[in-house]
Design a protein around this motif. Structure first.
Motif, PDB file in Angstrom:
ATOM      1  N   UNK A 211      29.394  40.265  51.782  1.00 20.74           N
ATOM      2  CA  UNK A 211      29.219  39.038  52.561  1.00 20.74           C
ATOM      3  C   UNK A 211      30.014  37.900  51.940  1.00 20.74           C
ATOM      4  N   UNK A 212      30.017  37.856  50.602  1.00 21.72           N
ATOM      5  CA  UNK A 212      30.853  36.902  49.874  1.00 21.72           C
ATOM      6  C   UNK A 212      31.637  37.683  48.821  1.00 21.72           C
ATOM      7  N   UNK A 213      32.861  38.096  49.142  1.00 23.65           N
ATOM      8  CA  UNK A 213      33.662  38.834  48.160  1.00 23.65           C
ATOM      9  C   UNK A 213      33.820  38.071  46.838  1.00 23.65           C
ATOM     10  N   UNK A 214      33.985  36.768  46.912  1.00 25.53           N
ATOM     11  CA  UNK A 214      34.129  35.965  45.700  1.00 25.53           C
ATOM     12  C   UNK A 214      32.904  36.097  44.817  1.00 25.53           C
ATOM     13  N   UNK A 215      31.709  35.958  45.400  1.00 24.53           N
ATOM     14  CA  UNK A 215      30.490  36.024  44.593  1.00 24.53           C
ATOM     15  C   UNK A 215      30.262  37.425  44.051  1.00 24.53           C
ATOM     16  N   UNK A 216      30.567  38.444  44.847  1.00 23.59           N
ATOM     17  CA  UNK A 216      30.402  39.821  44.375  1.00 23.59           C
ATOM     18  C   UNK A 216      31.337  40.105  43.206  1.00 23.59           C
ATOM     19  N   UNK A 217      32.559  39.628  43.295  1.00 21.98           N
ATOM     20  CA  UNK A 217      33.513  39.800  42.199  1.00 21.98           C
ATOM     21  C   UNK A 217      32.974  39.155  40.923  1.00 21.98           C
ATOM     22  N   UNK A 218      32.492  37.948  41.049  1.00 19.06           N
ATOM     23  CA  UNK A 218      31.929  37.246  39.884  1.00 19.06           C
ATOM     24  C   UNK A 218      30.731  37.999  39.326  1.00 19.06           C
ATOM     25  N   UNK A 219      29.831  38.441  40.203  1.00 23.14           N
ATOM     26  CA  UNK A 219      28.617  39.138  39.766  1.00 23.14           C
ATOM     27  C   UNK A 219      28.950  40.449  39.052  1.00 23.14           C
ATOM     28  N   UNK A 220      29.946  41.170  39.562  1.00 26.43           N
ATOM     29  CA  UNK A 220      30.316  42.446  38.934  1.00 26.43           C
ATOM     30  C   UNK A 220      30.939  42.237  37.560  1.00 26.43           C
ATOM     31  N   UNK A 221      31.790  41.231  37.440  1.00 30.50           N
ATOM     32  CA  UNK A 221      32.391  40.936  36.146  1.00 30.50           C
ATOM     33  C   UNK A 221      31.317  40.521  35.145  1.00 30.50           C
ATOM     34  N   UNK A 222      30.391  39.671  35.573  1.00 31.07           N
ATOM     35  CA  UNK A 222      29.288  39.254  34.701  1.00 31.07           C
ATOM     36  C   UNK A 222      28.434  40.454  34.286  1.00 31.07           C
ATOM     37  N   UNK A 223      28.224  41.389  35.217  1.00 34.29           N
ATOM     38  CA  UNK A 223      27.413  42.573  34.914  1.00 34.29           C
ATOM     39  C   UNK A 223      28.083  43.451  33.877  1.00 34.29           C
ATOM     40  N   UNK A 224      29.387  43.629  33.999  1.00 37.14           N
ATOM     41  CA  UNK A 224      30.122  44.440  33.024  1.00 37.14           C
ATOM     42  C   UNK A 224      30.019  43.808  31.643  1.00 37.14           C
ATOM     43  N   UNK A 225      30.197  42.507  31.585  1.00 33.26           N
ATOM     44  CA  UNK A 225      30.123  41.792  30.303  1.00 33.26           C
ATOM     45  C   UNK A 225      28.725  41.903  29.706  1.00 33.26           C
ATOM     46  N   UNK A 226      27.721  41.690  30.532  1.00 27.87           N
ATOM     47  CA  UNK A 226      26.326  41.704  30.036  1.00 27.87           C
ATOM     48  C   UNK A 226      25.936  43.096  29.542  1.00 27.87           C
ATOM     49  N   UNK A 227      26.344  44.124  30.278  1.00 24.82           N
ATOM     50  CA  UNK A 227      25.991  45.485  29.875  1.00 24.82           C
ATOM     51  C   UNK A 227      26.618  45.859  28.551  1.00 24.82           C
ATOM     52  N   UNK A 228      27.861  45.459  28.367  1.00 22.70           N
ATOM     53  CA  UNK A 228      28.542  45.811  27.109  1.00 22.70           C
ATOM     54  C   UNK A 228      27.942  45.032  25.942  1.00 22.70           C
ATOM     55  N   UNK A 229      27.594  43.779  26.176  1.00 25.61           N
ATOM     56  CA  UNK A 229      26.985  42.978  25.127  1.00 25.61           C
ATOM     57  C   UNK A 229      25.617  43.505  24.719  1.00 25.61           C
ATOM     58  N   UNK A 230      24.915  44.137  25.671  1.00 27.73           N
ATOM     59  CA  UNK A 230      23.559  44.637  25.413  1.00 27.73           C
ATOM     60  C   UNK A 230      23.541  45.967  24.674  1.00 27.73           C
ATOM     61  N   UNK A 231      24.693  46.638  24.613  1.00 29.98           N
ATOM     62  CA  UNK A 231      24.740  47.968  23.988  1.00 29.98           C
ATOM     63  C   UNK A 231      24.615  47.879  22.466  1.00 29.98           C
TER      64      UNK A 231
END
Length: 231
Positions: A211-231
């Motif tokens: 629905x919002x490609x811009x927001x999805x792109x941001x959310x996915x990048x944030x998710x990748x960063x957060x997951x790696x930081x949590x490992x």
């Protein structure tokens, strides 16, 4: 020519031919802002050949990536994609052997070798364990492990597949980065994939059809960063 250093985690926005021109450029600028926000990770944006230079000229922090490259040298090669042309347009990485642009082994070898000569990062796609192990012997920079039958389905690879492919590739060459991206359609998919051991992931239709490609792109990048930081 020296290659860019790929940092983990990495995320690839690969819009294929869904987006082009101004619409793609706008999202590339969003990705560039996110890459500046997260300097600890690498963000790739692929583009049709005709859009590479405009995106490269308008961004500073993303890795501009071609969708394909042929292993040819300047001279004959009408209709083929010349590596020097990609480099001059600002591309610093290229996909090879994607399911939508498959190559013979000798073609992959030629393209990987030319990329090494020019300092272009290679993202080589493998649709099976056997192919991943074979391609690892070429020492590409990244192997994308993506079963063809899962592409665009919203069904991601399971933990056992990710663990097995990671292990198989690293037994051949521990320096190869491993990307798992089959069926990624949400930020939670991104998080889980990085959490399960992938060095990076990426997405196409989950972003372009959002629905919002811009927001999805941001959310996915944030998710990748957060997951790696949590490992």
């Amino acid at each position: 020519m020296s290659k860019l250093n790929v940092k983990r985690p990495f995320f690839m926005f690969n819009p294929k031919s869904y987006l082009y021109g101004e619409e793609l450029l706008a999202l590339a600028k969003v990705a560039d802002e996110q890459a500046q926000k997260h300097p600890e990770m690498s963000i790739f944006v692929t583009a049709p050949f005709a859009d590479l230079k405009a995106i490269s000229d308008a961004t500073e922090h993303i890795i501009v990536t071609a969708q394909h490259m042929d292993g040819i040298k300047p001279g004959r090669g009408m209709g083929h994609v010349l590596p020097e042309s990609l480099y001059a347009a600002g591309a610093r990485a290229t996909f090879l052997n994607h399911a939508e642009q498959p190559l013979q082994l000798n073609e992959i070898v030629a393209s990987v070798n030319r990329a090494k000569e020019l300092g272009i990062l290679t993202v080589v796609c493998a649709d099976s364990m056997a192919e991943a192990k074979a391609l690892a012997t070429l020492s590409p920079d990244i192997i994308l492990c993506e079963p063809t039958e899962l592409i665009g389905t919203g069904q991601t690879s399971d933990a056992s597949y990710i663990e097995q492919t990671n292990q198989a590739i690293r037994e051949v060459d521990e320096n190869i980065l491993i990307m798992q991206a089959a069926g990624i359609s949400s930020a939670s998919d991104v998080y889980k994939t990085i959490e399960m051991g992938a060095d990076g992931t990426g997405c196409t239709s989950g972003i372009t059809n959002a629905e919002s490609p811009k927001q999805m792109l941001i959310d996915m990048i944030d998710a990748a960063f957060s997951a790696y930081q949590a490992k």
